[in-house]
Design a protein around this motif. Structure first.
Motif, PDB file in Angstrom:
ATOM      1  N   VAL A   1       0.840  -1.203   0.000  1.00  0.00           N
ATOM      2  CA  VAL A   1       0.000   0.000   0.000  1.00  0.00           C
ATOM      3  C   VAL A   1       0.875   1.254   0.000  1.00  0.00           C
ATOM      4  O   VAL A   1       0.597   2.231  -0.707  1.00  0.00           O
ATOM      5  CB  VAL A   1      -0.959  -0.007   1.205  1.00  0.00           C
ATOM      6  N   ALA A   2       1.943   1.232   0.777  1.00  0.00           N
ATOM      7  CA  ALA A   2       2.846   2.378   0.831  1.00  0.00           C
ATOM      8  C   ALA A   2       3.510   2.615  -0.521  1.00  0.00           C
ATOM      9  O   ALA A   2       3.606   3.763  -0.995  1.00  0.00           O
ATOM     10  CB  ALA A   2       3.901   2.171   1.913  1.00  0.00           C
ATOM     11  N   GLY A   3       3.974   1.549  -1.161  1.00  0.00           N
ATOM     12  CA  GLY A   3       4.591   1.698  -2.476  1.00  0.00           C
ATOM     13  C   GLY A   3       3.630   2.244  -3.507  1.00  0.00           C
ATOM     14  O   GLY A   3       3.996   3.097  -4.335  1.00  0.00           O
ATOM     15  N   SER A   4       2.386   1.779  -3.462  1.00  0.00           N
ATOM     16  CA  SER A   4       1.376   2.284  -4.396  1.00  0.00           C
ATOM     17  C   SER A   4       1.113   3.767  -4.166  1.00  0.00           C
ATOM     18  O   SER A   4       0.989   4.550  -5.121  1.00  0.00           O
ATOM     19  CB  SER A   4       0.082   1.480  -4.246  1.00  0.00           C
ATOM     20  N   THR A   5       1.027   4.165  -2.899  1.00  0.00           N
ATOM     21  CA  THR A   5       0.809   5.573  -2.582  1.00  0.00           C
ATOM     22  C   THR A   5       1.964   6.428  -3.076  1.00  0.00           C
ATOM     23  O   THR A   5       1.764   7.489  -3.688  1.00  0.00           O
ATOM     24  CB  THR A   5       0.640   5.757  -1.059  1.00  0.00           C
ATOM     25  N   TYR A   6       3.184   5.987  -2.828  1.00  0.00           N
ATOM     26  CA  TYR A   6       4.378   6.739  -3.225  1.00  0.00           C
ATOM     27  C   TYR A   6       4.434   6.911  -4.744  1.00  0.00           C
ATOM     28  O   TYR A   6       4.735   8.004  -5.243  1.00  0.00           O
ATOM     29  CB  TYR A   6       5.618   5.999  -2.717  1.00  0.00           C
ATOM     30  N   LEU A   7       4.133   5.866  -5.490  1.00  0.00           N
ATOM     31  CA  LEU A   7       4.201   5.944  -6.944  1.00  0.00           C
ATOM     32  C   LEU A   7       3.066   6.772  -7.530  1.00  0.00           C
ATOM     33  O   LEU A   7       3.294   7.625  -8.396  1.00  0.00           O
ATOM     34  CB  LEU A   7       4.191   4.534  -7.540  1.00  0.00           C
ATOM     35  N   MET A   8       1.844   6.545  -7.058  1.00  0.00           N
ATOM     36  CA  MET A   8       0.696   7.193  -7.674  1.00  0.00           C
ATOM     37  C   MET A   8       0.605   8.671  -7.308  1.00  0.00           C
ATOM     38  O   MET A   8       0.316   9.523  -8.150  1.00  0.00           O
ATOM     39  CB  MET A   8      -0.597   6.468  -7.288  1.00  0.00           C
ATOM     40  N   ALA A   9       0.847   9.016  -6.037  1.00  0.00           N
ATOM     41  CA  ALA A   9       0.742  10.416  -5.619  1.00  0.00           C
ATOM     42  C   ALA A   9       2.013  11.188  -5.919  1.00  0.00           C
ATOM     43  O   ALA A   9       1.955  12.410  -6.130  1.00  0.00           O
ATOM     44  CB  ALA A   9       0.428  10.497  -4.132  1.00  0.00           C
ATOM     45  N   GLY A  10       3.157  10.511  -5.956  1.00  0.00           N
ATOM     46  CA  GLY A  10       4.408  11.214  -6.173  1.00  0.00           C
ATOM     47  C   GLY A  10       4.802  11.334  -7.623  1.00  0.00           C
ATOM     48  O   GLY A  10       5.400  12.344  -8.020  1.00  0.00           O
ATOM     49  N   PHE A  11       4.461  10.337  -8.456  1.00  0.00           N
ATOM     50  CA  PHE A  11       4.971  10.327  -9.823  1.00  0.00           C
ATOM     51  C   PHE A  11       3.859  10.270 -10.873  1.00  0.00           C
ATOM     52  O   PHE A  11       3.900  11.013 -11.857  1.00  0.00           O
ATOM     53  CB  PHE A  11       5.919   9.135 -10.012  1.00  0.00           C
ATOM     54  N   MET A  12       2.872   9.412 -10.680  1.00  0.00           N
ATOM     55  CA  MET A  12       1.857   9.257 -11.717  1.00  0.00           C
ATOM     56  C   MET A  12       0.870  10.423 -11.718  1.00  0.00           C
ATOM     57  O   MET A  12       0.496  10.924 -12.762  1.00  0.00           O
ATOM     58  CB  MET A  12       1.135   7.917 -11.551  1.00  0.00           C
ATOM     59  N   ARG A  13       0.404  10.801 -10.557  1.00  0.00           N
ATOM     60  CA  ARG A  13      -0.433  11.987 -10.380  1.00  0.00           C
ATOM     61  C   ARG A  13      -1.539  12.087 -11.426  1.00  0.00           C
ATOM     62  O   ARG A  13      -2.464  11.276 -11.445  1.00  0.00           O
ATOM     63  CB  ARG A  13       0.446  13.247 -10.363  1.00  0.00           C
TER      64      ARG A  13
END
Length: 495
Positions: free
Chosen positions: A217-229
């Motif tokens: 869940v943490a990895g998904s949050t980091y990728l989606m909110a930080g990079f994919m946006r």
């Protein structure tokens, strides 16, 4: 001059060769991602997004820590999806796997509520309350604190790697990772008791499944909110494609008043309003602020677009510019297509109509589903019975000539105390019941079940065989106690 070739990727680029001829190379099939750095803005909708985001984040993080006393031996977390015990606790409500239809009702309410909100006000869910929007806002806020506003971030990205740039990027990503870990832990806290799991993690004794779940869940949050946006909103989320069927001329959406803003042109200090109007210029000074603040990087002046998430930040940015240049506000605003069509010809815009056929249908569906769920909760039984008839063998002929069928009976006691249940079988008047491993048989059996637990029994149904005994007879098992009961249909087979 060589001809220009056209392929699936678009017009080809013609490149000169050393011998003077030309080589045609096709354009790429996919455009590379354009990095979007949304600019910070102040205004009404920015305040709404900020405070609503704070409230939603606080609710998500703090809700698992809220306690609810249910008595000894029962989880005291207010909201808990207890996968081990197969229970869903929601404050004073306890749901078992047999109550899955309540989840179906909740999903119907969520879907129809989204349809209703979109029909009335466009993509307000996407712009204000979608988890992707909320967490992206938080990550952009951290980015602004560590790297500066839009212009500073763009310049920082273009600079060579220096000690200052490395330090800023390191602090930003460390904060992002910390937020992601808190998000992952908070999400898993809804599946396990929050204080207990936290203590286990601090002692490095947490179950491996819980640790991996938090990291995923943490990895998904980091990728989606930080990079994919915005890529999640533009390409991964199906809702932009569905919303076009929900919006009509009476839906309030973010709108650029083209009749007032065109033709757009920069404002000159020596130019009066009368001169600008005489030259056919509108109120839009083409400053681009509406584009700079947009989380998805679109230009709302090009009209309503699938990529617009309806956050209203362009409204705040444009209003700020209009105030500073002495023009009326709301060049960009939330408005309906019908009102804009009327304003464009100088007519009186129609009033906002919330009651329309589609909104009435949506509201009625929500009322009916809510009513059915409420009635179901009021009539929710305190016990449930599941009957599984043996198939191998289908029946047994006893030494005294009687026919016996075997059934596995599971009684779910949904109360906090041990209870006794009276089990009877209807459909065969002469049938007698017995429990495996116990002597004696009777017309009715008394079975007990532990508090908030499931009791399993193997029950025999025995019937004297006669010439009138059918090969297959529908029967009904009935379980009764002082708090109610349950019924289950089955069948009795004979030679």
């Amino acid at each position: 001059m060589p001809n220009t070739l056209t392929r699936l990727g678009g017009p080809a680029r013609v490149l000169p060769l050393q011998d003077g001829t030309a080589e045609a190379k096709p354009a790429p099939l996919f455009a590379s991602r354009r990095q979007i750095h949304p600019k910070s803005v102040k205004g009404r909708y920015r305040r709404i997004k900020t405070w609503l985001g704070i409230a939603l984040l606080a609710l998500f993080v703090l809700l698992p820590w809220l306690r609810w006393d249910r008595g000894p031996g029962i989880a005291d977390q207010a909201v808990l999806f207890d996968l081990g015990e197969q229970r869903f606790y929601l404050f004073g409500l306890e749901l078992w796997p047999q109550h899955i239809y309540y989840m179906t009702g909740a999903m119907i309410l969520a879907a129809v509520g989204l349809f209703l909100a979109t029909s009335v006000a466009g993509r307000v869910w996407c712009g204000f309350t979608c988890p992707q929007t909320v967490w992206t806002d938080l990550y952009v806020w951290v980015e602004k604190l560590t790297e500066g506003d839009r212009g500073d971030r763009i310049r920082l990205d273009r600079q060579p790697w220096t000690a200052d740039k490395i330090a800023r990027k390191t602090v930003k990503h460390a904060a992002w990772v910390l937020i992601a870990l808190v998000t992952g832990a908070s999400g898993i806290f809804y599946l396990a008791d929050a204080p207990t799991l936290t203590a286990e993690m601090l002692r490095f004794e947490a179950p491996e499944l819980a640790v991996w779940s938090i990291l995923i869940v943490a990895g998904s949050t980091y990728l989606m909110a930080g990079f994919m946006r915005e890529q999640m909103c533009l390409h991964a989320c199906p809702w932009p494609r569905i919303q076009v069927a929900m919006i009509d001329e009476d839906s309030k959406v973010v709108t650029y008043q083209e009749w007032r803003g065109e033709g757009r042109a920069p404002l000159r200090k020596t130019q009066s309003d009368a001169d600008r109007k005489a030259e056919g210029k509108g109120d839009c000074i083409d400053c681009g602020q509406c584009v700079h603040v947009c989380p998805t990087g679109i230009d709302i002046r090009d009209g309503l677009q699938m990529d617009c998430i309806g956050c209203g930040l362009c409204v705040d940015a444009c209003n700020d510019v209009m105030v500073r240049i002495g023009k009326p506000a709301d060049l960009i605003l939330f408005d309906t297509g019908a009102a804009q069509a009327a304003k464009a010809v100088g007519a009186e815009p129609p009033g906002t109509s919330w009651l329309r056929p589609r909104t009435i249908v949506y509201v009625l569906i929500m009322v009916v589903v809510t009513g059915l769920m409420g009635i179901g909760l009021l009539m929710k039984p305190s016990a449930d019975i599941a009957i599984l008839r043996d198939r191998a063998p289908l029946f047994v002929r006893l030494a005294d000539g009687r026919v016996q069928n075997a059934y596995t009976v599971k009684i779910s006691n949904m109360t906090r105390t041990e209870r006794s249940y009276r089990l009877t079988m209807g459909g065969l008047d002469d049938a007698r019941l017995a429990v495996a491993g116990e002597s004696g048989e009777a017309d009715a059996l008394t079975l007990t079940a532990p508090p908030s637990g499931v009791a399993t029994y193997r029950v025999y149904a025995r019937l004297p065989e006669t010439d009138r005994t059918p090969a297959s007879t529908p029967v009904t098992f009935d379980v009764r106690t002082e708090g109610g009961g349950a019924r289950h249909d089955s069948v009795f087979l004979a030679p």
